[in-house]
Design a protein around this motif. Sequence first.
Motif, PDB file in Angstrom:
ATOM      1  N   ASP A   1      17.567  49.963  41.803  1.00  0.00           N
ATOM      2  CA  ASP A   1      17.155  50.884  42.862  1.00  0.00           C
ATOM      3  C   ASP A   1      17.774  52.251  42.586  1.00  0.00           C
ATOM      4  N   SER A   2      16.959  53.180  42.120  1.00  0.00           N
ATOM      5  CA  SER A   2      17.464  54.505  41.737  1.00  0.00           C
ATOM      6  C   SER A   2      17.903  55.342  42.926  1.00  0.00           C
ATOM      7  N   THR A   3      17.608  54.898  44.156  1.00  0.00           N
ATOM      8  CA  THR A   3      18.042  55.658  45.331  1.00  0.00           C
ATOM      9  C   THR A   3      19.471  55.312  45.741  1.00  0.00           C
ATOM     10  N   GLN A   4      20.033  54.254  45.164  1.00  0.00           N
ATOM     11  CA  GLN A   4      21.386  53.831  45.507  1.00  0.00           C
ATOM     12  C   GLN A   4      22.411  54.518  44.606  1.00  0.00           C
ATOM     13  N   PRO A   5      23.629  54.724  45.115  1.00  0.00           N
ATOM     14  CA  PRO A   5      24.650  55.373  44.292  1.00  0.00           C
ATOM     15  C   PRO A   5      25.033  54.521  43.092  1.00  0.00           C
ATOM     16  N   ILE A   6      25.246  55.155  41.954  1.00  0.00           N
ATOM     17  CA  ILE A   6      25.681  54.473  40.737  1.00  0.00           C
ATOM     18  C   ILE A   6      26.786  55.292  40.082  1.00  0.00           C
ATOM     19  N   LEU A   7      27.523  54.641  39.209  1.00  0.00           N
ATOM     20  CA  LEU A   7      28.514  55.331  38.389  1.00  0.00           C
ATOM     21  C   LEU A   7      27.817  55.813  37.134  1.00  0.00           C
ATOM     22  N   ALA A   8      27.913  57.110  36.861  1.00  0.00           N
ATOM     23  CA  ALA A   8      27.081  57.722  35.818  1.00  0.00           C
ATOM     24  C   ALA A   8      27.719  57.743  34.444  1.00  0.00           C
ATOM     25  N   ASN A   9      29.028  57.504  34.350  1.00  0.00           N
ATOM     26  CA  ASN A   9      29.672  57.582  33.037  1.00  0.00           C
ATOM     27  C   ASN A   9      30.988  56.813  33.044  1.00  0.00           C
ATOM     28  N   ALA A  10      31.606  56.730  31.864  1.00  0.00           N
ATOM     29  CA  ALA A  10      32.831  55.941  31.702  1.00  0.00           C
ATOM     30  C   ALA A  10      33.987  56.535  32.505  1.00  0.00           C
ATOM     31  N   ARG A  11      34.052  57.863  32.641  1.00  0.00           N
ATOM     32  CA  ARG A  11      35.123  58.482  33.428  1.00  0.00           C
ATOM     33  C   ARG A  11      35.064  58.009  34.863  1.00  0.00           C
ATOM     34  N   GLN A  12      33.871  58.051  35.446  1.00  0.00           N
ATOM     35  CA  GLN A  12      33.712  57.621  36.824  1.00  0.00           C
ATOM     36  C   GLN A  12      34.048  56.141  36.986  1.00  0.00           C
ATOM     37  N   LYS A  13      33.606  55.324  36.030  1.00  0.00           N
ATOM     38  CA  LYS A  13      33.892  53.894  36.103  1.00  0.00           C
ATOM     39  C   LYS A  13      35.400  53.636  36.055  1.00  0.00           C
ATOM     40  N   GLN A  14      36.099  54.342  35.176  1.00  0.00           N
ATOM     41  CA  GLN A  14      37.541  54.123  35.040  1.00  0.00           C
ATOM     42  C   GLN A  14      38.282  54.493  36.322  1.00  0.00           C
ATOM     43  N   CYS A  15      37.871  55.594  36.945  1.00  0.00           N
ATOM     44  CA  CYS A  15      38.504  56.001  38.215  1.00  0.00           C
ATOM     45  C   CYS A  15      38.302  54.930  39.286  1.00  0.00           C
ATOM     46  N   VAL A  16      37.074  54.439  39.391  1.00  0.00           N
ATOM     47  CA  VAL A  16      36.780  53.414  40.402  1.00  0.00           C
ATOM     48  C   VAL A  16      37.497  52.111  40.067  1.00  0.00           C
ATOM     49  N   GLN A  17      37.542  51.750  38.781  1.00  0.00           N
ATOM     50  CA  GLN A  17      38.229  50.511  38.388  1.00  0.00           C
ATOM     51  C   GLN A  17      39.720  50.592  38.704  1.00  0.00           C
ATOM     52  N   ASN A  18      40.340  51.735  38.432  1.00  0.00           N
ATOM     53  CA  ASN A  18      41.760  51.906  38.744  1.00  0.00           C
ATOM     54  C   ASN A  18      42.007  51.786  40.244  1.00  0.00           C
ATOM     55  N   ALA A  19      41.139  52.434  41.032  1.00  0.00           N
ATOM     56  CA  ALA A  19      41.274  52.361  42.490  1.00  0.00           C
ATOM     57  C   ALA A  19      41.092  50.932  42.981  1.00  0.00           C
ATOM     58  N   LEU A  20      40.109  50.235  42.413  1.00  0.00           N
ATOM     59  CA  LEU A  20      39.840  48.850  42.804  1.00  0.00           C
ATOM     60  C   LEU A  20      41.032  47.952  42.485  1.00  0.00           C
ATOM     61  N   ASN A  21      41.644  48.142  41.335  1.00  0.00           N
ATOM     62  CA  ASN A  21      42.820  47.347  40.967  1.00  0.00           C
ATOM     63  C   ASN A  21      43.946  47.543  41.972  1.00  0.00           C
ATOM     64  N   SER A  22      44.174  48.794  42.376  1.00  0.00           N
ATOM     65  CA  SER A  22      45.232  49.075  43.345  1.00  0.00           C
ATOM     66  C   SER A  22      44.916  48.464  44.709  1.00  0.00           C
ATOM     67  N   ILE A  23      43.652  48.555  45.131  1.00  0.00           N
ATOM     68  CA  ILE A  23      43.239  47.995  46.424  1.00  0.00           C
ATOM     69  C   ILE A  23      43.395  46.476  46.420  1.00  0.00           C
ATOM     70  N   ASN A  24      42.959  45.833  45.350  1.00  0.00           N
ATOM     71  CA  ASN A  24      43.076  44.376  45.278  1.00  0.00           C
ATOM     72  C   ASN A  24      44.536  43.941  45.242  1.00  0.00           C
ATOM     73  N   HIS A  25      45.384  44.733  44.573  1.00  0.00           N
ATOM     74  CA  HIS A  25      46.819  44.457  44.574  1.00  0.00           C
ATOM     75  C   HIS A  25      47.373  44.564  45.994  1.00  0.00           C
ATOM     76  N   ALA A  26      46.982  45.635  46.689  1.00  0.00           N
ATOM     77  CA  ALA A  26      47.441  45.817  48.073  1.00  0.00           C
ATOM     78  C   ALA A  26      46.921  44.696  48.972  1.00  0.00           C
ATOM     79  N   LEU A  27      45.698  44.256  48.722  1.00  0.00           N
ATOM     80  CA  LEU A  27      45.097  43.188  49.528  1.00  0.00           C
ATOM     81  C   LEU A  27      45.869  41.883  49.352  1.00  0.00           C
ATOM     82  N   ASP A  28      46.221  41.566  48.109  1.00  0.00           N
ATOM     83  CA  ASP A  28      47.014  40.355  47.859  1.00  0.00           C
ATOM     84  C   ASP A  28      48.374  40.444  48.535  1.00  0.00           C
ATOM     85  N   ASP A  29      48.999  41.632  48.443  1.00  0.00           N
ATOM     86  CA  ASP A  29      50.316  41.818  49.064  1.00  0.00           C
ATOM     87  C   ASP A  29      50.240  41.733  50.582  1.00  0.00           C
ATOM     88  N   ALA A  30      49.165  42.304  51.150  1.00  0.00           N
ATOM     89  CA  ALA A  30      49.008  42.278  52.609  1.00  0.00           C
ATOM     90  C   ALA A  30      48.892  40.842  53.110  1.00  0.00           C
TER      91      ALA A  30
END
Length: 454
Positions: A381-410
């Motif tokens: 679905d081209s109307t939905q948001p996507i990650l357009a390049n490796a830089r964007q993916k890496q930023c989101v992956q790093n954020a996701l790792n931190s969130i999941n770490h915080a979720l486990d700790d919580a």
Amino acid sequence: MEKTIAAVATGSSVSGIGVIRISGDEAITVADRVFRCADGTSLSDLAGYRAKYGSVVSDGEEFDNAIALVFRAPKSYTGENVVELSVHGGLFIVEKTLNVVLKSGAFPAEAGEFTKRAFLNGKLDLTQAEAVADLISAQGQESARASYQLLQGSLSNKISLVLQSLIECSASMAAWVDYPDEDIEELSAENLVSTLENASADLSSLIENYDSGRVMLEGVDTVIAGRTNVGKSTLMNMLVGREKSIVTQIEGTTRDIVEDTVRLGSLVLHLSDTAGLRKSDDVVEAIGIKKAIDRLESSALILAVFDGSSPLNGDDEMMINACRGKRAVAVINKNDLECKLDIDKISNSFDKYIFISAKNQQGSDELEPAIKSVLGVSDFDSTQPILANARQKQCVQNALNSINHALDDAKSGVTFDALNVMIDSAVDDLLTLTGKKATEEVVNNIFSRFCVGK
């Protein structure tokens, strides 16, 4: 004060018009030095979003009719004063107009400098700026539509919602930890876990759809492979729409890789036609076969071509084995002849197979849905948001790792001050994604890939 810049904003080929863009505090003043309004007025007296007809001049001599379009800061693409001069699109006239503008006080724009200024002036964030480059380079309808949605802020808006929830969560925890004696309502563990789970789900969906988005935005490296004389080059020519590869009845005609890019419906395929797979004592042909095998290993998609009019042989078996574990579509060619191929063997070896007659230009309509199915983009679905390049993916992956770490700790009962470190880290990564915390080196690298004039 930023220097006033100028560049040709249109392509470097003969066209109906050519546009020279000028941006900066002195843009209108510079334009007044080279543009003579037909009604005798000055561009400096013109309000924004207004145009004037007139002529461009050099050393007092008019050399072309033109239109000057004035945008006043901050309501312009760059957020600065901007003038666009539209002249006749001959290469000499466009280049001469730019040279006159530069001699009148403007400086040559660097690659991507107009969009960089738009970013720095808050007209768009970094994901939207990257979408500008993707929109320019779009080669198909889906990639153009997806890039346009990113330019309109589809990814930015999604990330902003995640950021807002994390920042509010972080602020509540920080206030409760820092001011224990104040009457501040404590953030409940249930609300904290719910916020983190929602943020994790939103970012995970972006990561999961990354590969599909890249396929639609960039196209897919595709190799056409198979044994000799199954019709690989004929298929290549059918898809390209002209005789790109040489076709003869002589085995081993294709000895090197032939490449081209084609649109197949909403897909863009970067095609490579390769030498037929077989054992060969011919030194030159053997080199071509080695290249074909290497390309099979590196390509994202294989169109494995088989001759439907003859039984499978050892070379076909080699092709089948080479496709195991890879994304491949079996293309059974010569459908205009009696089928002698073991279809059950093909069906058991490939997720998708189609029948075509490349010689008669038949069967290509079945190829697009088969490829989409194999690539997993049938429901893209081209109307939905996507990650357009490796830089964007890496930023989101790093954020996701931190969130999941915080979720486990919580869930383990870790204290708020420790949890907040991980949440703040996720916030920093998402701010880097949008450009609010991106380093100057990252920003410069992104805009250096733009064309001059954009």
